[in-house]
Design a protein around this motif. Sequence first.
Motif, PDB file in Angstrom:
ATOM      1  N   MET A   1       0.849  -1.205   0.000  1.00 36.01           N
ATOM      2  CA  MET A   1       0.000   0.000   0.000  1.00 36.01           C
ATOM      3  C   MET A   1       0.882   1.252   0.000  1.00 36.01           C
TER       4      MET A   1
ATOM      5  N   GLU B   1       1.414   5.514   0.709  1.00 32.82           N
ATOM      6  CA  GLU B   1       1.096   6.299   1.906  1.00 32.82           C
ATOM      7  C   GLU B   1      -0.368   6.746   1.937  1.00 32.82           C
TER       8      GLU B   1
ATOM      9  N   THR C   1      -2.922   5.252   0.544  1.00 37.42           N
ATOM     10  CA  THR C   1      -3.786   4.112   0.848  1.00 37.42           C
ATOM     11  C   THR C   1      -3.748   3.787   2.337  1.00 37.42           C
ATOM     12  N   VAL C   2      -2.528   3.881   2.913  1.00 35.14           N
ATOM     13  CA  VAL C   2      -2.383   3.591   4.335  1.00 35.14           C
ATOM     14  C   VAL C   2      -3.256   4.534   5.153  1.00 35.14           C
ATOM     15  N   LYS C   3      -3.180   5.829   4.822  1.00 34.56           N
ATOM     16  CA  LYS C   3      -3.980   6.807   5.581  1.00 34.56           C
ATOM     17  C   LYS C   3      -5.470   6.533   5.415  1.00 34.56           C
TER      18      LYS C   3
ATOM     19  N   ASP D   1      -6.371   3.599   7.479  1.00 29.35           N
ATOM     20  CA  ASP D   1      -6.458   3.938   8.905  1.00 29.35           C
ATOM     21  C   ASP D   1      -7.774   4.646   9.224  1.00 29.35           C
TER      22      ASP D   1
ATOM     23  N   ARG E   1      -9.165  -1.632  -0.591  1.00 30.93           N
ATOM     24  CA  ARG E   1      -7.802  -1.449  -0.051  1.00 30.93           C
ATOM     25  C   ARG E   1      -6.994  -2.740  -0.061  1.00 30.93           C
TER      26      ARG E   1
ATOM     27  N   PRO F   1      -6.395  -5.075   2.129  1.00 29.92           N
ATOM     28  CA  PRO F   1      -5.457  -5.115   3.256  1.00 29.92           C
ATOM     29  C   PRO F   1      -4.869  -6.513   3.418  1.00 29.92           C
TER      30      PRO F   1
ATOM     31  N   ASP G   1      -3.925  -6.385   9.204  1.00 27.36           N
ATOM     32  CA  ASP G   1      -4.981  -5.437   8.828  1.00 27.36           C
ATOM     33  C   ASP G   1      -6.211  -6.185   8.305  1.00 27.36           C
TER      34      ASP G   1
END
Lengths: 233, 233
Positions: free
Chosen positions: A1, A3, A5-7, A10, A74, A76, A80
Amino acid sequence: MNEHTVKAFDADIVQLRGLISQMGGLAEEAIAESLQALQRSDLARAEQIRAADKAIDAIAAQVEQLAVQIIALRAPMAVDLREVVAALKIASVVERIGDYAKNIAKRVPLIDGEHRIEPVSILPAMGRMAADMVRGALDAFAARDIQAAMRVRESDVALDDFYDSIFRTLVTFMVENPKTITQVAHLLFVAKNLERIGDHATNVAEMVYFAATGTRMAERDRGNREGEATWRA
Amino acid sequence: MNEHTVKAFDADIVQLRGLISQMGGLAEEAIAESLQALQRSDLARAEQIRAADKAIDAIAAQVEQLAVQIIALRAPMAVDLREVVAALKIASVVERIGDYAKNIAKRVPLIDGEHRIEPVSILPAMGRMAADMVRGALDAFAARDIQAAMRVRESDVALDDFYDSIFRTLVTFMVENPKTITQVAHLLFVAKNLERIGDHATNVAEMVYFAATGTRMAERDRGNREGEATWRA
């Protein structure tokens, strides 16, 4: 992922956790309310609990939609993914816990308010224990706290003992007061519903443990309790 | 999706359906077996049912894994996504149905084989009705047959009536035979488990309907049955 996508992930997880915690609060409240309604023969309150259960079901549907969307958009991985799948499953368990509370509320009209049978008074303490386990399991999920998850499962042993004792009390009461048998049969189901709520809280605790660690909690050592466990089920 | 993805997706769905149908067969068998074990006080068979339940749970875990993988890898849309999510939820419902059968089996040692109480004999007919609903709901899923799904829900009304009648019979029996109260209380729970199996089969039928149509089945018209529904819950 990347940055971004990570945010985004989250943010999704925060939303998912918020929904689960909201559902859990409602379910916990429904358990306490249903036993108060039962004890006071409060029909209006019993009716409110049945309506409130629809709110729990609606949040469960939201969790499902959001979780599926997160998995599809996403993709994950590992911890995750386990957390999203746990949320999906926990929502369905909490929905069931809400159903048990609703089932308790549905029995309120069946307990005679004029000639209250005495065993009604032992149920709220069992209800508090069950509701505490639900809160404990959902707090463990929110905090990814595996120690807390393990404590919830330990509490289930005490809840099962409580159920066994109530079962015996109710049966004895029936033998001594045959006229109350129908009503006491309803209380048997109420006690059983609470015992099942404890089982479901334990399931949640086990899911929290798996989501955080990727391994299953060791089988609960029931030791020589097996005989009792058999007749409780 | 391109052609390759479509084919891969179709293969996944076939696998998913196969697993669900396998689980369903095991659950259906467990219901029938548990009531036979109860009627014959067959402890060995009761023990086998408890072991067979682990097989159901293992398939449920496979379904979950496969469904999540399909959503993440194939990102299915609309009716395809609804089917995968339905499979995920149906697996968890069938797992619960298996738990109910296991719970019935767990009560076998608690029913006195030497002095069998007569009401045990009315339960297998109720068990057949519940098992038929489970098969009906899963066949409806396999065939995406919404008419069949609707028939399952209709059967639930008859199962609920059966439960009401058994509840009354058991309570009357308790009043007349106070020495059997503990045993009959276990039968009350068995009957309740069967009634819940019917509810779960109905849930599956509703999921099948939603997966196929994208809309919810209309609320069941309970009409003036509401009073009875209340005391059954």
